[in-house]
Design a protein around this motif. Sequence first.
Motif, short mmCIF file in Angstrom:
data_model
loop_
_atom_site.label_atom_id
_atom_site.label_comp_id
_atom_site.label_asym_id
_atom_site.label_seq_id
_atom_site.Cartn_x
_atom_site.Cartn_y
_atom_site.Cartn_z
N LEU A 1 49.27 73.06 53.44
CA LEU A 1 48.50 72.21 54.36
C LEU A 1 47.05 72.04 53.87
CD1 LEU A 1 48.06 70.70 57.05
CD2 LEU A 1 47.71 72.91 58.15
N PRO A 2 46.60 70.82 53.59
CA PRO A 2 45.22 70.61 53.12
C PRO A 2 44.20 70.89 54.24
CG PRO A 2 46.61 68.70 52.64
CD PRO A 2 47.37 69.57 53.60
N LYS A 3 43.13 71.58 53.89
CA LYS A 3 42.08 71.85 54.87
C LYS A 3 41.40 70.57 55.33
CE LYS A 3 41.00 76.59 53.48
NZ LYS A 3 39.94 77.53 53.00
N THR A 4 41.40 69.56 54.47
CA THR A 4 40.77 68.28 54.85
C THR A 4 41.53 67.61 56.00
OG1 THR A 4 39.93 66.19 54.02
CG2 THR A 4 42.03 66.92 53.12
N VAL A 5 42.86 67.85 56.08
CA VAL A 5 43.65 67.31 57.20
C VAL A 5 43.24 68.00 58.50
CG1 VAL A 5 45.97 67.16 58.20
CG2 VAL A 5 45.59 66.59 55.78
N LEU A 6 43.05 69.31 58.44
CA LEU A 6 42.58 70.04 59.62
C LEU A 6 41.20 69.56 60.04
CD1 LEU A 6 43.69 73.67 58.66
CD2 LEU A 6 44.82 72.10 60.24
N ALA A 7 40.34 69.29 59.06
CA ALA A 7 39.00 68.77 59.36
C ALA A 7 39.10 67.41 60.06
CB ALA A 7 38.18 68.65 58.09
N ALA A 8 40.02 66.58 59.62
CA ALA A 8 40.22 65.26 60.24
C ALA A 8 40.66 65.42 61.70
CB ALA A 8 41.26 64.47 59.46
N ILE A 9 41.58 66.35 61.95
CA ILE A 9 42.04 66.60 63.32
C ILE A 9 40.87 67.02 64.21
CG2 ILE A 9 43.48 68.11 64.77
CD1 ILE A 9 45.42 68.30 62.34
N ILE A 10 40.05 67.93 63.69
CA ILE A 10 38.91 68.45 64.47
C ILE A 10 37.89 67.35 64.73
CG2 ILE A 10 36.96 70.04 64.41
CD1 ILE A 10 38.79 71.88 62.67
N ILE A 11 37.54 66.60 63.69
CA ILE A 11 36.49 65.57 63.81
C ILE A 11 36.86 64.53 64.85
CG2 ILE A 11 35.40 63.63 62.58
CD1 ILE A 11 35.34 65.49 60.10
N VAL A 12 38.09 64.02 64.78
CA VAL A 12 38.51 63.00 65.75
C VAL A 12 38.53 63.58 67.16
CG1 VAL A 12 40.37 61.46 66.46
CG2 VAL A 12 39.84 61.73 64.04
N ALA A 13 39.00 64.84 67.29
CA ALA A 13 39.09 65.46 68.62
C ALA A 13 37.71 65.67 69.24
CB ALA A 13 39.82 66.80 68.52
N VAL A 14 36.77 66.21 68.46
CA VAL A 14 35.47 66.55 69.05
C VAL A 14 34.55 65.36 69.23
CG1 VAL A 14 35.58 68.93 68.23
CG2 VAL A 14 34.42 67.20 66.83
N PHE A 15 34.63 64.38 68.33
CA PHE A 15 33.77 63.21 68.50
C PHE A 15 34.12 62.43 69.77
CE2 PHE A 15 32.16 62.59 63.87
CZ PHE A 15 31.33 63.68 64.05
N GLY A 16 35.35 62.60 70.23
CA GLY A 16 35.74 61.99 71.50
C GLY A 16 35.06 62.63 72.70
N LEU A 17 34.46 63.82 72.50
CA LEU A 17 33.78 64.51 73.59
C LEU A 17 32.32 64.07 73.74
CD1 LEU A 17 35.05 68.17 73.01
CD2 LEU A 17 35.92 66.51 74.66
#
Length: 579
Positions: free
Chosen positions: A351-367
């Motif tokens: 699992l690429p760490k950049t994919v996890l970063a993408a998940i986090i960025i989209v989730a938190v920017f929505g807050l």
Amino acid sequence: MNIKKVIPILEWLPNYNKSLFKGDLVAGITVGIILIPQGIAYALIAGLPPIYGLYCALMPQVMYAIFGSSRQVAIGPVAMDSLIVATGVSTLALAGSESYIAIAILLALMVGVIQFILGIFSLGFIVNFLSKPVITGFTSAVALIIGVNQFRNLLGVDFIQSDQIQYLLMDIWLQISTFNFHTTAIGLVSVFIIIFFRKINKKIPNALIVVVLGILIMKYFGKNLSDVAVVKDIPSGLPSFSFPVFDLDQIRELLPIALTLVMVGYLETISIGKSLEAKQDEYRVRPNQELIALGLSNIFGSFFKAYPSTSSFSRSAINAESGGKTGMSALISVAMVIFTLLFLTPLFYHLPKTVLAAIIIVAVFGLINFKEATFLWKANNLDFWLLIATFVSTLIFGIEYGITVGVGLSLIILIFRTSRPYVTELGKVPNSNFYRNKNRFEEVILEDDILVLRFDAQLFYANASYFRDNLDEMAAKKGKALKLIVLDAESINRIDSTGVEMLKERIKFYQKKDVKFYFAGVKGPVRDSLFRGGLLKVIDLNHFFMRANQAVRFYKTGDRKHQEKYAKYIHQAYYDEVN
């Protein structure tokens, strides 16, 4: 004691049926699918090995399902708490080290104990000093900080990690040209895919989709993408039971960050729980019970290697939207995580760490809440600047100082508003017995020899001088013609000794000027305080009236026949008070 109030699972479990299970099964599986990649991602934010994000999804969820008053709130690892953990623990140990992990687990125990104590002693109201603008400003700033911190994994550049935005942006600016092309391409495509599926339907497990795609790409094309960082080995198996290691010095150093986690976690849970509560009529969220449930979740979670956890905005919403009705959906999610820990962790090696970063960025920017800021700019200017001050201070000074600034400003504004409440002169509405605010009703009749005023707050030490100054200012405008002051006390719900002494002093002052002082609409508890404070030593019982118009009529005509019942009641109340 009602055992169902103490253990809320007993409210719904005895009547559980197949129709409820169908909804809970779908919701539990859906949340579990989202929770597993999120747990791995959020552990990285906290500076912990990925497995600890999954540990957070076990015992905390079980304990909340048993003791939580909300049946739909999803507990587990969240981005905001993970960054707060990283901020506090990174000052004491190297991220990812054994001592770092031990301190993070100890922090979970501390947070749980504080939450449990607050709940047991019904002290949840303390957290209410954080107003909504403060919460919005704080969460928006933290979301931005979390998102920017993830640029290091999204772009494949070893940027610094910090909770102060200026240092992050400066480092990104200096090193942005060294970005890794393959890492950045996979990360940005993942962001696009998540946003695309979210716009189609939020129930689609977009995080799982990009995780699967990322794993397949690295597994079959990894030889050509050797510069892309992957998660690698995640140990299999369930966490063993053990007590966190105690260190008094560490506890003292961790206390400020633990208090921050307590406040943030509780506010998140209550705000999510209340929003879900409003959409159904099966249960009611009880704030102090929520504190107890969160406390037990973190306490028992720490015994099984979990770092601090709380409720998730996104997973709670998805749980409710997917048909989850009870805590059974959380238990199903736990079963999925257990299955993953026992059998599926090797699948996450690529699992690429950049994919996890993408998940986090989209989730938190929505807050990041732009709508609330826009609304407050139009609705309440002071609250808008409170939001901005909290937002900016959190970004610049860090999470711990940001929440401190927010609480401090909330208290200052609370004191300001209570010390300067609304006070106005009332005038008589023509052809009626009503007195209304002269600033809102232009047709009201104002008389030179009569001042009727209303004070819209409790009268206590913080605003007694403000009341006196406004009273004197209104009386001065009437001049020597003034013969009667009537205090319409319907809006005064409490008075302390300072307020009583101030009233006695002003009554004596105006008596010397041959000005009478009457009271109208005084509530029973307030009247009791006036009597105990010795007000009847300076005025008579007959100076109390039910309505302002009756006080004015008595002054003009001496007619009190309509007040006989009220006067008798006042006399009886006074007799009961003094005896």
